[in-house]
Design a protein around this motif. Sequence first.
Motif, short mmCIF file in Angstrom:
data_model
loop_
_atom_site.label_atom_id
_atom_site.label_comp_id
_atom_site.label_asym_id
_atom_site.label_seq_id
_atom_site.Cartn_x
_atom_site.Cartn_y
_atom_site.Cartn_z
N GLU A 42 0.87 -1.18 0.00
CA GLU A 42 0.00 0.00 0.00
C GLU A 42 0.90 1.23 0.00
N THR A 43 0.44 2.28 -0.65
CA THR A 43 1.23 3.50 -0.75
C THR A 43 0.30 4.69 -0.72
N THR A 44 0.85 5.85 -0.48
CA THR A 44 0.04 7.07 -0.57
C THR A 44 0.01 7.59 -2.00
N ASP A 45 0.85 7.03 -2.87
CA ASP A 45 0.83 7.40 -4.29
C ASP A 45 -0.47 6.89 -4.91
N HIS A 46 -1.07 7.72 -5.75
CA HIS A 46 -2.31 7.32 -6.43
C HIS A 46 -2.01 7.23 -7.91
N ASN A 66 -6.30 2.68 -11.88
CA ASN A 66 -6.68 3.44 -10.70
C ASN A 66 -6.37 2.58 -9.48
N HIS A 67 -5.16 2.77 -8.93
CA HIS A 67 -4.74 1.95 -7.78
C HIS A 67 -3.80 2.73 -6.89
N VAL A 68 -3.69 2.32 -5.65
CA VAL A 68 -2.79 2.95 -4.69
C VAL A 68 -1.72 1.98 -4.20
#
Length: 163
Positions: A42-46, A66-68
């Motif tokens: 999981e990341t804060t990058d979108h 469309n993923h994080v």
Amino acid sequence: KEAIEEGKVFLAICGGYRILGRYQDANGATLGLELFNFYTEETTDHFAGNIIVETDENYNLIGFENHVGKTYLNGLKPLGRVIFGFGNNGEDKTEGMRYKNTIGTYLHGPLLPNNPRLCDKIIEAALRNKYGTVELEKLDDSLEFETRRKILELIDPKFTSLA
């Protein structure tokens, strides 16, 4: 796992793709079926937007991602190489994974109608798996390819030749 090894057809998109491997959610919990040795963090990058992917099979895929999560393949074969967009992690230019007749991808938007060659390959693989030799009748995909051309033109006119 047995069905995958037998060559049954699996198409996993976004969360379905993630769950085939291992991933850590925002709370640090490790989840996934671990059918394949890849992982997603999981990341804060979108990662969101149009994507174009070049495959080894001499055709390009288009879609919307469309993923994080950032997915790392650990040597597993990618579905393709990112020409435009982010792909698995926004770093290594890979998108998705492919093993036998299993495909995992972040391409939404809608994947199969926008990519008739991939759709044909999936149908052919499923029929061959069930019935042996298969010869599909050639369909008129001109509307699908015109739609692809328009989508690619909207992304950037330099990509229209990839339709």
